[in-house]
Design a protein around this motif. Structure first.
Motif, PDB file in Angstrom:
ATOM      1  N   HIS A   1       0.832  -1.216   0.000  1.00 20.03           N
ATOM      2  CA  HIS A   1       0.000   0.000   0.000  1.00 20.03           C
ATOM      3  C   HIS A   1       0.858   1.254   0.000  1.00 20.03           C
TER       4      HIS A   1
ATOM      5  N   PRO B   1      -7.181  -4.252  -6.012  1.00 14.25           N
ATOM      6  CA  PRO B   1      -7.199  -5.655  -5.562  1.00 14.25           C
ATOM      7  C   PRO B   1      -8.150  -6.526  -6.385  1.00 14.25           C
TER       8      PRO B   1
ATOM      9  N   LEU C   1      -6.765  -8.441  -9.289  1.00 16.94           N
ATOM     10  CA  LEU C   1      -5.910  -9.616  -9.052  1.00 16.94           C
ATOM     11  C   LEU C   1      -6.764 -10.874  -9.166  1.00 16.94           C
TER      12      LEU C   1
ATOM     13  N   LEU D   1      -2.840  -3.981   0.790  1.00 16.74           N
ATOM     14  CA  LEU D   1      -2.588  -3.715  -0.636  1.00 16.74           C
ATOM     15  C   LEU D   1      -2.991  -2.278  -0.966  1.00 16.74           C
ATOM     16  N   THR D   2      -4.027  -1.822  -0.273  1.00 14.62           N
ATOM     17  CA  THR D   2      -4.451  -0.421  -0.343  1.00 14.62           C
ATOM     18  C   THR D   2      -4.689  -0.001   1.113  1.00 14.62           C
TER      19      THR D   2
ATOM     20  N   ILE E   1      -7.787  -2.527   1.880  1.00 14.45           N
ATOM     21  CA  ILE E   1      -7.857  -3.957   1.552  1.00 14.45           C
ATOM     22  C   ILE E   1      -6.531  -4.649   1.862  1.00 14.45           C
TER      23      ILE E   1
ATOM     24  N   TYR F   1      -4.160  -8.419   1.946  1.00 10.01           N
ATOM     25  CA  TYR F   1      -4.011  -9.650   1.175  1.00 10.01           C
ATOM     26  C   TYR F   1      -5.030 -10.700   1.617  1.00 10.01           C
TER      27      TYR F   1
ATOM     28  N   VAL G   1      -8.162 -10.582  -0.274  1.00 11.58           N
ATOM     29  CA  VAL G   1      -8.023 -11.144  -1.628  1.00 11.58           C
ATOM     30  C   VAL G   1      -8.040 -12.680  -1.563  1.00 11.58           C
TER      31      VAL G   1
END
Ligand SMILES: Nc1ncnc2c1ncn2[C@@H]1O[C@H](COP(=O)(O)OP(=O)(O)OP(=O)(O)O)[C@@H](O)[C@H]1O
Ligand SMILES: [Mg+2]
Length: 212
Positions: free
Chosen positions: A73, A85, A88, A109-110, A113, A115, A118
Motif C-alpha cells: 500500500h 485488488p 488480481l 494492498l491499499t 484492503i 491480502y 483477496v
C-alpha cells in the motif's frame, strides 16, 4: 483444471519464496507474485526462476512491480500508483500454479484492503509458511485464526527451519491444522539441494492427490 495454491506466511523473510520454488519445481508449476515491492535486490520471481530452474515463460509477470521495498500500500503510494485488488485474478492454466503473497496475511494492498481479503475472495487452497524458531507458536496460531475468521481454505502449515518438535506439535494440535512438512535451512541453497529437501520432507499426495 489444474490446481492453484496460495502461499502465505506468518511474516516477511521467512522462506515463502524458497518453499514456493520447491513446490513449483515438484509440481512443474507456474509461479505468480501478484505484487512485488522492491526491485533493487533479486525479486521473488527471479529467485524462483533461479531455484526452481523454471523457464521464464512459467513465471507469470507481476501485476504490480513497485520500486520501494515497503508494504504494497505504501510502496504503491510512493510510486504514485494505486493497486486495484479486484484486478488480481488467478489465471486458468494448463499446469498447476503457485501464487505467493507479500509478507503476512494482513499486509495492506491499499489503505482499505489486505491480502487476506483477496485470499478470501479467491477461495483457493492456502498454505501457511511458518518459522520453527522461537515466537512461531503465537504468530502461526494468530495467522490461522485470521484465515479461519475470513473462511480462507487452509491446506496446511509448512515449517521452515530446524526441527523444533514441541512447537510444531502444539501448533498442529491447538491450530487443528495439518502439517504438510518442514523445509530445513539448507547450507547450500540451489536447485538440486532444494529438490532433494522437498522430496525428503514432503508428500506429493498432499499437493496432487485426494488429500490436496
Ligand atoms: N530453506 C531455506 N534454506 C536456506 N535458506 C533459506 C531457506 N528459506 C529461506 N532462506 C533464506 O532466507 C531468505 C528469505 O527467504 P524468502 O525470500 O523465501 O522469504 P519470504 O518469506 O518469501 O520473504 P518476502 O516476505 O519478502 O516475500 C532467502 O533469500 C534465503 O537466503
Ligand atoms: Mg517472498
Amino acid at each position: 483444471m489444474s490446481k492453484t495454491f496460495v502461499v502465505t506466511g506468518t511474516d516477511t523473510g521467512i522462506g515463502k519464496t524458497v518453499f514456493s520454488a520447491a513446490l513449483v519445481q515438484a509440481l512443474d508449476a507456474h509461479y505468480w507474485k501478484p505484487v512485488q515491492s522492491g526491485l533493487e535486490e533479486e525479486t521473488d520471481s527471479e529467485l524462483v526462476a533461479r531455484l526452481a530452474g523454471a523457464e521464464p515463460v512459467r513465471i507469470l509477470p507481476e501485476a504490480w512491480k513497485l520500486k520501494t521495498p515497503a508494504s504494497p500500500h505504501l510502496a504503491a503510494q510512493i510510486d504514485g500508483v494505486e493497486i486495484d485488488p479486484l484486478a488480481l485474478v488467478p489465471p486458468q492454466l494448463e499446469r498447476p500454479l503457485v501464487i505467493e503473497g507479500a509478507g503476512g496475511l494482513l499486509v495492506p494492498l491499499t489503505r482499505r484492503i489486505t491480502y487476506a481479503d483477496v485470499f478470501a475472495r479467491w477461495q483457493l487452497p492456502t498454505i501457511l509458511c511458518a518459522r520453527t524458531a522461537l515466537g512461531t507458536i503465537n504468530h502461526t496460531l494468530l495467522s490461522l485464526e485470521a484465515m479461519r475468521v475470513r473462511r480462507i481454505p487452509v491446506l496446511g502449515v509448512v515449517f521452515i527451519g530446524d526441527e523444533v518438535r514441541d512447537s510444531q506439535a502444539i501448533i498442529s494440535e491447538l491450530g487443528m491444522v495439518r502439517v504438510l512438512g518442514r523445509l530445513p535451512k539448507l547450507d547450500r541453497l540451489d536447485t538440486e539441494t532444494l529438490r532433494q529437501a522437498f522430496s525428503a520432507h514432503f508428500d506429493m499426495d498432499d499437493f496432487v492427490g485426494e488429500k490436496a
